[in-house]
Write an enzyme that holds these catalytic residues in place. Structure first.
Site, short mmCIF file in Angstrom:
data_model
loop_
_atom_site.label_atom_id
_atom_site.label_comp_id
_atom_site.label_asym_id
_atom_site.label_seq_id
_atom_site.Cartn_x
_atom_site.Cartn_y
_atom_site.Cartn_z
CG ASP A 136 -4.96 -57.61 -19.63
OD1 ASP A 136 -5.46 -57.16 -18.79
OD2 ASP A 136 -4.02 -57.32 -20.17
CG ASP B 260 -6.78 -53.02 -17.11
OD1 ASP B 260 -5.64 -52.99 -17.44
OD2 ASP B 260 -7.63 -52.33 -16.90
CD GLU C 37 -2.60 -51.97 -14.20
OE1 GLU C 37 -1.63 -51.20 -14.77
OE2 GLU C 37 -3.78 -52.18 -14.43
CG HIS D 63 0.54 -52.76 -22.00
ND1 HIS D 63 0.63 -53.46 -20.79
CD2 HIS D 63 -0.50 -51.91 -22.03
CE1 HIS D 63 -0.57 -53.36 -20.03
NE2 HIS D 63 -1.18 -52.54 -20.83
CG ASP D 64 0.20 -49.55 -19.26
OD1 ASP D 64 -0.28 -49.36 -20.46
OD2 ASP D 64 -0.31 -50.17 -18.29
C1 NOJ Z 1 -4.15 -50.40 -17.26
C2 NOJ Z 1 -3.41 -51.00 -18.57
O1 NOJ Z 1 -2.42 -51.67 -18.33
C3 NOJ Z 1 -3.45 -49.84 -19.28
O2 NOJ Z 1 -2.90 -50.18 -20.73
C4 NOJ Z 1 -4.94 -49.30 -19.67
O3 NOJ Z 1 -4.87 -47.98 -20.41
C5 NOJ Z 1 -5.57 -49.13 -18.30
N1 NOJ Z 1 -5.18 -49.81 -17.45
C6 NOJ Z 1 -7.17 -48.88 -18.45
O4 NOJ Z 1 -7.68 -49.99 -18.69
#
Ligand code: NOJ
Length: 542
Positions: free
Chosen positions: A98, A199, A241, A315-316
């Site tokens: 990541d 990210d 992302e 995970h989000d």
């Molecule tokens: C996206 C990530 O997937 C998330 O978990 C994170 O809080 C934010 N970016 C900040 O890095």
């Protein structure tokens, strides 16, 4: 289209903190992952996307990095990490790191220096601005609530943080910053990793003075520079992302001729159950025809100028079976339906840990039991604005990130086989019924359904490269599509709800449809008129 290894790969995401604790401290770790590599091999995946394992004070669980070239103590050592890469290789499983370079932790040495004074050598590594009329430089907001600017008493300036105030944004306009990033990426590439998940990469070209966050003017220039100076010389998987991507934007990243990324994560489908224009906490019921329209648009519009990633979870995000399936009576059926729907499509599928078990959302009773900074900040902010506790808990139950972060459910022993001690976050109490041991015993489990879907993909050029066509776009209950390569057609039919539904195939059929996979034992082959049972999902060769 030139074939790439990652076109036919399946990725599995691990959130290390919640995957498997090997040393009894209640926190998952790298050795814990190594112990489970054979489990992942059994599932059939090719790549692990590892959420951050670097040194971090954990304000945002590792997405706030204080040293990119070292490992978080709770997770193990660099030796463990090297071992993971090596053990993965033995099993033909690559590790995707990541890459979190929109921001660092405020405890990173660059920021510690940067904060010291206006003339520090590292000052310009971050984004500092003067006070405007005694206030923040402008109205930019942090994703984790409140202003994106934090005042620093010592140097009397504000710094930018698009996430928590412990995650200061790097200044990508500074060439030295970019050089440091390439250097760090090469450090990991030399260790033998399989690529990077990037990210919030669409934020690195931001222009805070113009209030531009995503898709800034220099974004693609930076990514091309990154490619030239790091992964471009190697055969790696890179996935960005990109919350704000449209198909046109996704092609800028993933058109093979542009030398940028392999693919991006787009989030349009995952944003369909919020009130338009509001944020994720403002809930709205999903309309299946919207999902059909959006996913189909992505399936058809990238063509040969881009590549899709396919995912329901990470995970989000909340657990898909609780979100768009039925996590009660039809948990198994609906989890398999959702898997079938996604894994029949064109693109690289991503499975999030526990999805293959049909793990569900969690409902903690009190707000204190939640760990996530996004949940905590939102709760405080909205309580002040007058929202009721009940209403906020409802949003958290539906959308909170901790739904995905409860420990992996390995078996029905104490602590779900995740750890010998009480874990860092509560375990979903349903682990007695929902766990890996149980799934592995039952050939009819969700786990084996995923395994079969992966096998089908591995043996079908049509699933990987075939054309996609949506059928019956206006049907409000059934999601059906055709994949076609040369003369071969694969038909996927999914009843999205628990009510019986009818599907009629209007095209020509030369021979009887052959069932490749179904979530019922007695699915019909009469595709001219199918009466679909609750959440029935069938993949046919026709
Ligand atoms: C996206 C990530 O997937 C998330 O978990 C994170 O809080 C934010 N970016 C900040 O890095």
């Amino acid at each position: 289209m030139e074939k790439k290894w990652w076109h036919s790969s399946v990725v599995y995401q691990i959130y290390p903190r919640s995957f498997n604790d090997s040393n009894g401290d209640g926190i998952g770790d790298i050795r814990g992952i190594i112990e489970k590599l054979d489990y992942l091999k059994e599932l059939g995946i090719d790549v692990i996307w590892l959420s951050p394992v670097y040194k971090s004070p954990n304000d945002d669980n590792g997405y706030d990095i204080s040293d990119y070239c070292d490992i978080m103590n709770e997770f193990g050592t660099m030796k463990d990490m090297e071992k993971l890469i090596e053990e993965g290789k033995k099993r033909k499983i690559k590790i995707l790191m990541d890459l979190v370079v929109n921001h660092t932790s405020d405890e990173h040495k660059w920021f510690i220096e940067s904060k010291k004074s206006k003339d520090n050598l590292y000052r310009d590594y971050y984004i500092w601005r003067d006070t405007v009329n005694g206030c923040e430089p402008n109205e930019l907001k942090s994703t984790f609530s409140g202003s994106a600017w934090e005042y620093d008493e010592i140097s009397e300036q504000y710094y930018l943080h698009l996430f928590s105030k412990k995650q200061p944004d790097l200044n990508w306009e500074n060439k030295e910053v970019r050089k440091e990033v390439w250097k760090m990426m090469n450090f990991w590439i030399e260790k033998g990793i399989g690529g990077f998940r990037m990210d919030v990469i669409d934020l690195v070209g931001k222009m805070p003075d113009e209030m531009i966050k995503e898709n800034g003017p220099k974004l693609h220039e930076y990514i091309q520079e990154m490619s030239r100076n790091s992964f471009g010389k190697h055969d790696l998987l890179t996935v960005g992302e990109t919350w704000g991507a449209t198909p046109e934007i996704a092609k800028l990243y993933s058109n093979p001729n542009r030398n940028e990324l392999s693919m991006v994560f787009q989030f349009e489908h995952i944003s369909l159950d919020k009130i338009p224009g509001k944020n994720k906490w403002d809930l709205k019921k999903l309309d299946l025809t919207d999902l059909k329209r959006v996913l189909s648009k992505w399936q058809t519009q990238l063509g040969v100028d881009g590549w899709n990633s396919l995912f329901w979870n990470n995970h989000d995000l909340p657990r898909i079976v609780s979100r768009w399936g039925n996590d009660k009576e039809y948990r198994v059926k609906s989890a398999k339906m959702l898997a079938t729907l996604l894994h029949g499509m064109k693109g690289t599928p991503y499975i999030y840990q526990g999805e293959e078990l049909g793990m569900t959302n969690v409902k903690f009773e009190t707000i204190e039991e939640y760990d996530d900074i996004e949940i905590q900040n939102m709760y405080k902010e909205r309580r002040k604005l007058g929202y009721s506790h009940e209403e906020l808990m409802k949003s958290i139950y539906a959308k909170g990130r901790d739904n995905a972060r409860t420990p992996m459910q390995w078996d029905d022993s104490q602590n779900a086989g995740f750890s010998d001690v009480k874990p860092w976050i509560g375990i979903n109490p349903n682990y007695n019924n929902i766990n890996a041991k149980q799934c592995l015993k039952d050939k009819d489990s969700i786990f084996y359904h995923y395994k079969k879907l992966i096998e089908i993909r591995k043996n079908s050029n049509n699933i990987v490269y075939g054309d996609y066509k949506l059928l019956n776009a206006n049907d409000k209950n059934v999601f059906a599509y055709i994949r076609k390569l040369n003369e071969e057609r694969i038909l996927v039919v999914c009843n999205f709800y628990e009510t019986t539904a009818i599907f009629k195939y209007e095209g020509n059929i030369e021979k009887e449809a052959e069932i490749l996979l179904s979530n019922y034992k007695d699915s019909s082959t009469n595709i001219k008129e199918l009466i679909l049972k609750p959440y029935e999902a069938i993949m046919y060769k026709i």
